[in-house]
Design an enzyme around this catalytic site. Structure first.
Site, PDB file in Angstrom:
ATOM      1  N   ASP A 248       0.853  -1.193   0.000  1.00 18.66           N
ATOM      2  CA  ASP A 248       0.000   0.000   0.000  1.00 18.66           C
ATOM      3  C   ASP A 248       0.891   1.246   0.000  1.00 18.66           C
ATOM      4  O   ASP A 248       2.114   1.139   0.019  1.00 18.66           O
ATOM      5  CB  ASP A 248      -0.884  -0.060   1.258  1.00 18.66           C
ATOM      6  CG  ASP A 248      -2.231   0.582   1.031  1.00 18.66           C
ATOM      7  OD1 ASP A 248      -2.358   1.425   0.128  1.00 18.66           O
ATOM      8  OD2 ASP A 248      -3.175   0.248   1.784  1.00 18.66           O
TER       9      ASP A 248
ATOM     10  N   ASP B 177     -11.350   1.859  -2.437  1.00 16.95           N
ATOM     11  CA  ASP B 177     -11.665   0.700  -1.602  1.00 16.95           C
ATOM     12  C   ASP B 177     -13.147   0.386  -1.745  1.00 16.95           C
ATOM     13  O   ASP B 177     -13.989   1.283  -1.654  1.00 16.95           O
ATOM     14  CB  ASP B 177     -11.391   1.026  -0.128  1.00 16.95           C
ATOM     15  CG  ASP B 177      -9.923   0.874   0.235  1.00 16.95           C
ATOM     16  OD1 ASP B 177      -9.082   0.775  -0.683  1.00 16.95           O
ATOM     17  OD2 ASP B 177      -9.620   0.863   1.439  1.00 16.95           O
TER      18      ASP B 177
END
Ligand SMILES: *[C@@H]1O[C@H](CO)[C@@H](O)[C@H](O)[C@H]1NC(C)=O
Ligand SMILES: *[C@@H]1O[C@H](CO)[C@@H](O)[C@H](O)[C@H]1NC(C)=O
Ligand SMILES: *[C@@H]1O[C@H](CO)[C@@H](O)[C@H](O)[C@H]1NC(C)=O
Ligand SMILES: *[C@@H]1O[C@H](CO)[C@@H](O)[C@H](O)[C@H]1NC(C)=O
Length: 409
Positions: A158, A217
């Site tokens: 990430d 997301d």
């Protein structure tokens, strides 16, 4: 110790390669991932059954084997953020939270491997992870080696707290090399395009990663699911062209079986993830899941479309008046060359079913001897259709209808 800023030489070496050549992810990876459903739940006193710790991952692994997910092709048990102790160890290495992972990460990997499954883990290339656990900046090589020493099989990298664009672009590429140098096959999932909006370099992502997040997301609601589908349909950056065996666009985890979707919406979500050749990472409490959702996740016909060897992601050929039509070319032992999966989605969220009617030739399918057409979810035979014959069915609001068409000789 690795330093992000003097890698000119390493990057030169990397740029010699045309695409990521680690032999992995020849079809889009499948498994289970903690994040959407279990988030950063770290209080095991309060929530012993669901907190992020070895108990949860072991129980999920058990169920993946006993309830048929492993047999269906789901392979990775993947840990997301919040597994780490708040500080690195005295040797500089990352360590799991000692209370939640009392036996350490290697023991968890051993447990997962003994079940015939694989272990995924999470790190972030900046100064901290998104939830403020230790970041991998300045430690990328050591962290890659640590994951390999633990016998991890997949890494999601990430990019929270990552500094400027140049750092991000270098960090993701350098990690490709460090993973390679460990000698261990590790599927590499990058959040790279998502981290470099609005101008992601999809070719670079495909060259260095096995899968790459490119959109928000996903959350447990139809609005999020449809936005991801629409993003893929728009294909503004032509990112569909870079997907194929070895590297895949990743629209995020599946929320099938959670709280926010109707049955029609779950079918549309799962069907479209299969059409789009997306990695399939279930984020649901598999210990306690509705039978309809479970059956969907285990649907053999859909999974054959998903894991088709040709590896071409579906493209949207039309959208308007409430419906959109997607085509995915297929070729495998189940679908001879010239086969297609066709999905029709109703994106209106009101009213009733809409009729769909089109000849196959209108969809670009011209095989003179016709096609054997099969409804995709239940495998119902819909007969033989010539190119000029009409394909007719109804599509529910926020629902999907999918067929496969295999050319006849
Ligand atoms: C965990 O939850 C318990 C019970 O609700 C609470 O007493 C405790 O303070 C929490 N621990 C942390 C670190 O938040
Ligand atoms: C490392 O890269 C080389 C060359 O691209 C490749 O052949 C090899 O399989 C890679 N090894 C691993 C462990 O990824
Ligand atoms: C897709 O494109 C349409 C038309 O330009 C736009 O209205 C919509 O917001 C786009 N969807 C996404 C998710 O970007
Ligand atoms: C929507 O329906 C109208 C009226 O039938 C038709 O003229 C139009 O072409 C349709 N649009 C699309 C995108 O299918």
């Amino acid at each position: 110790m690795a330093n992000l800023f003097n890698f000119a030489f390493l990057l030169l070496m990397l740029s010699a390669a045309e695409s990521l050549d680690n032999g992995l992810a020849r079809t889009p990876p499948m498994g289970w991932m903690q994040w959407e459903r279990f988030r950063c739940d770290t209080n095991c006193t309060k929530d012993p059954d669901n907190c992020i710790g070895e108990k949860l991952f072991k129980q999920i692994a058990d169920v993946m084997v006993s309830d048929g997910y492993k047999a269906a092709g789901y392979q990775y048990v993947s840990i997301d953020d919040c597994w780490m102790a708040p500080e690195r160890g005295p040797d500089g290495r990352l360590r799991p939270d000692p209370e939640r992972f009392p036996n350490g990460m290697k023991a968890l990997a051993d447990y997962i491997h003994a079940k015939g499954l694989k272990l995924g883990i999470y790190a972030a290339m900046g100064t901290a992870t998104c939830k403020k656990y230790p970041g991998s900046k300045f430690y990328l090589q050591l962290d890659a080696q640590t994951f390999a020493d633990w016998e991890v099989d997949m890494l999601k990298l990430d990019c929270c707290y990552s500094g400027d664009l140049a750092d991000i672009n270098e960090g993701f590429q350098v990690m490709t090399l460090y993973l390679n140098l460990t000698g261990r096959p590790i599927v590499y999932g990058c959040s790279w395009p998502l981290c470099t909006e609005p101008k992601p370099d999809y070719k670079a992502a495909a060259k260095h990663c096995n899968m790459w997040r490119n959109y928000n997301d996903l959350r447990d609601s139809w609005d999020y699911v449809y936005a991801a589908i629409d993003f893929y349909g728009n294909n503004t950056e032509h990112f569909q062209e870079v997907a194929g065996p070895g590297g895949w666009n990743d629209p995020d985890e599946l929320v099938v079986g959670d709280f926010g979707l109707s049955y029609d919406q779950e079918r549309a979500h799962f069907g479209m993830w299969c059409m789009m050749a997306s990695p399939l990472f279930m984020s649901v409490d598999l210990r306690n899941i509705r039978k309809t959702s479970k059956d969907l996740l285990l649907n053999k016909n859909l999974l054959r479309i998903h894991s088709d060897e040709l590896g071409v992601q579906a493209y949207r050929i039309s959208k308007g008046n409430g419906t959109e039509v997607w085509l995915r070319p297929l070729r495998s032992q189940y679908f001879r060359a010239g086969s297609y999966a066709i999905a029709v989605l109703q994106y209106y969220n009101y009213g009733g079913p809409l009729p769909f009617s089109s000849s196959l030739q209108n969809l670009g399918m011209n095989n003179k001897s016709g096609y054997k057409v099969t409804e995709a979810f239940d495998g119902k035979d819909m007969g033989k259709l010539l190119p000029k014959d009409q394909l007719n069915f109804n599509v529910d609001p926020t629902g999907i209808y999918m067929v496969t068409a295999v050319p006849l000789s």
